[in-house]
Design a protein around this motif. Structure first.
Motif, mmCIF file in Angstrom:
data_model
loop_
_atom_site.group_PDB
_atom_site.id
_atom_site.type_symbol
_atom_site.label_atom_id
_atom_site.label_comp_id
_atom_site.label_asym_id
_atom_site.label_seq_id
_atom_site.Cartn_x
_atom_site.Cartn_y
_atom_site.Cartn_z
ATOM 1 N N HIS A 81 -1.828 -13.551 1.940
ATOM 2 C CA HIS A 81 -1.413 -13.654 3.340
ATOM 3 C C HIS A 81 -1.151 -12.260 3.924
ATOM 4 N N ASN A 82 -1.829 -11.270 3.370
ATOM 5 C CA ASN A 82 -1.727 -9.882 3.843
ATOM 6 C C ASN A 82 -0.300 -9.351 3.819
ATOM 7 N N LEU A 138 10.467 2.496 3.375
ATOM 8 C CA LEU A 138 9.338 3.214 2.797
ATOM 9 C C LEU A 138 8.211 2.240 2.435
ATOM 10 N N ASP A 139 6.999 2.593 2.810
ATOM 11 C CA ASP A 139 5.838 1.721 2.638
ATOM 12 C C ASP A 139 5.320 1.790 1.206
ATOM 13 N N ASN A 140 5.468 0.688 0.469
ATOM 14 C CA ASN A 140 5.003 0.655 -0.923
ATOM 15 C C ASN A 140 3.495 0.507 -1.035
ATOM 16 N N HIS A 141 2.823 0.276 0.097
ATOM 17 C CA HIS A 141 1.359 0.260 0.101
ATOM 18 C C HIS A 141 0.803 1.541 0.719
ATOM 19 N N GLY A 142 1.677 2.412 1.181
ATOM 20 C CA GLY A 142 1.224 3.603 1.881
ATOM 21 C C GLY A 142 1.799 4.880 1.304
ATOM 22 N N ILE A 143 2.746 5.457 2.028
ATOM 23 C CA ILE A 143 3.184 6.815 1.735
ATOM 24 C C ILE A 143 3.781 6.976 0.339
ATOM 25 N N PRO A 183 3.479 -16.847 7.983
ATOM 26 C CA PRO A 183 3.218 -17.675 9.169
ATOM 27 C C PRO A 183 2.107 -18.699 8.985
ATOM 28 N N ALA A 184 1.102 -18.377 8.157
ATOM 29 C CA ALA A 184 -0.035 -19.275 7.998
ATOM 30 C C ALA A 184 0.186 -20.334 6.923
#
Length: 266
Positions: free
Chosen positions: A166-167, A209-214, A125-126
């Motif tokens: 961009h997070n 599935l969260d590739n930055h988390g679980i 978006p930015a």
């Protein structure tokens, strides 16, 4: 998955000012990277036959243009500045990249690939407004994806990707109507759930599935439970289990096996 794509295609291209894009020379299928990719596809086809579908990764032309700056010692920020200062010159270069990639699509399909895993970029978006993105980025995405569909029984997996600076956020809604057969995005950061994506794209979806988390932080039990929760909530029809984006290269393979086994138990 191929994180070196753009580095090799434009390794001899050096951009000091935006107008330099108008004079770039690209190697086409003579690129060593293309030759390696074609050999990998043919080797995979020979090994797996009909046991698995083969989708080589292709980065968007705009992302490869950005790589040209980054790998050449400059930065993505300079690229964005050139896009603002002289968009027509930048677009001339991006068009040249897209034309090469369109030809590579034919080569990949000739080698036996079942389609393309296309990494759609630059919808953060930015970065660009929706209007500018429609003019500058989207036409080249469609050029590549439409080429795949000129081949019979070939498919597009559209991965919608946001960059770290961009997070990892992107704008999945901009890709509605794209010639994709399976859509993937970061459900944990893009404010679009799997269920919403199914309605939005009206196509099968990939992820969950969260590739930055679980997937990298949770226990194997956590991964199994999350996998089953996702499938129970979404259902099996029109769904492929996967990650939001690329998993770390050094991930313990047992983590992926655990998710696969949990899915098979459903």
């Amino acid at each position: 998955m191929d994180d070196n794509f753009g580095h090799f295609l434009t390794k001899d291209v050096h951009i000091e000012k935006a107008e330099d894009w108008r004079n770039i020379q690209l190697p086409g299928r003579n690129c060593e990277h293309y030759k390696n990719m074609e050999a990998l596809i043919r080797g995979a086809v020979e090994k797996v036959g009909q046991e698995a579908m083969i989708f080589p990764t292709m980065w968007s032309p705009f992302k490869i243009a950005s790589f040209t700056y980054v790998f050449g010692g400059s930065s993505d920020e300079v690229f964005m500045k050139h896009c603002e200062e002289d968009p027509d010159s930048v677009l001339a270069g991006v068009k040249a990249i897209a034309d090469v990639l369109e030809d590579w699509v034919d080569g990949f399909m000739e080698a036996g690939a079942d389609g393309l895993y296309y990494s759609g970029q630059f919808s953060e978006p930015a970065r660009f407004s929706a209007e500018i993105w429609e003019k500058m980025v989207k036409p080249f995405d469609l050029q590549i994806l439409d080429r795949v569909h000129t081949w019979e029984n070939k498919y597009n997996i559209v991965h919608i990707c946001g960059e770290a600076e961009h997070n990892f956020t992107a704008s999945p809604e901009r890709y509605v109507g794209y010639p994709g057969d399976l859509f993937n995005w970061d459900v944990h950061r893009d404010q679009l759930s799997l269920e919403q994506g199914r309605e939005c794209f009206n196509k099968p979806v990939l992820g969950g599935l969260d590739n930055h988390g679980i997937l990298i932080q949770g226990s194997l039990k956590d991964i199994a439970e999350e996998t089953k929760h996702i499938i129970r909530k979404f259902g099996k029809k029109g769904f492929m289990l996967g990650a939001d984006c690329t998993v770390p290269a050094d991930i313990d393979i047992e983590r992926l096996k655990t998710a696969i086994q949990a899915a098979r138990e459903m």
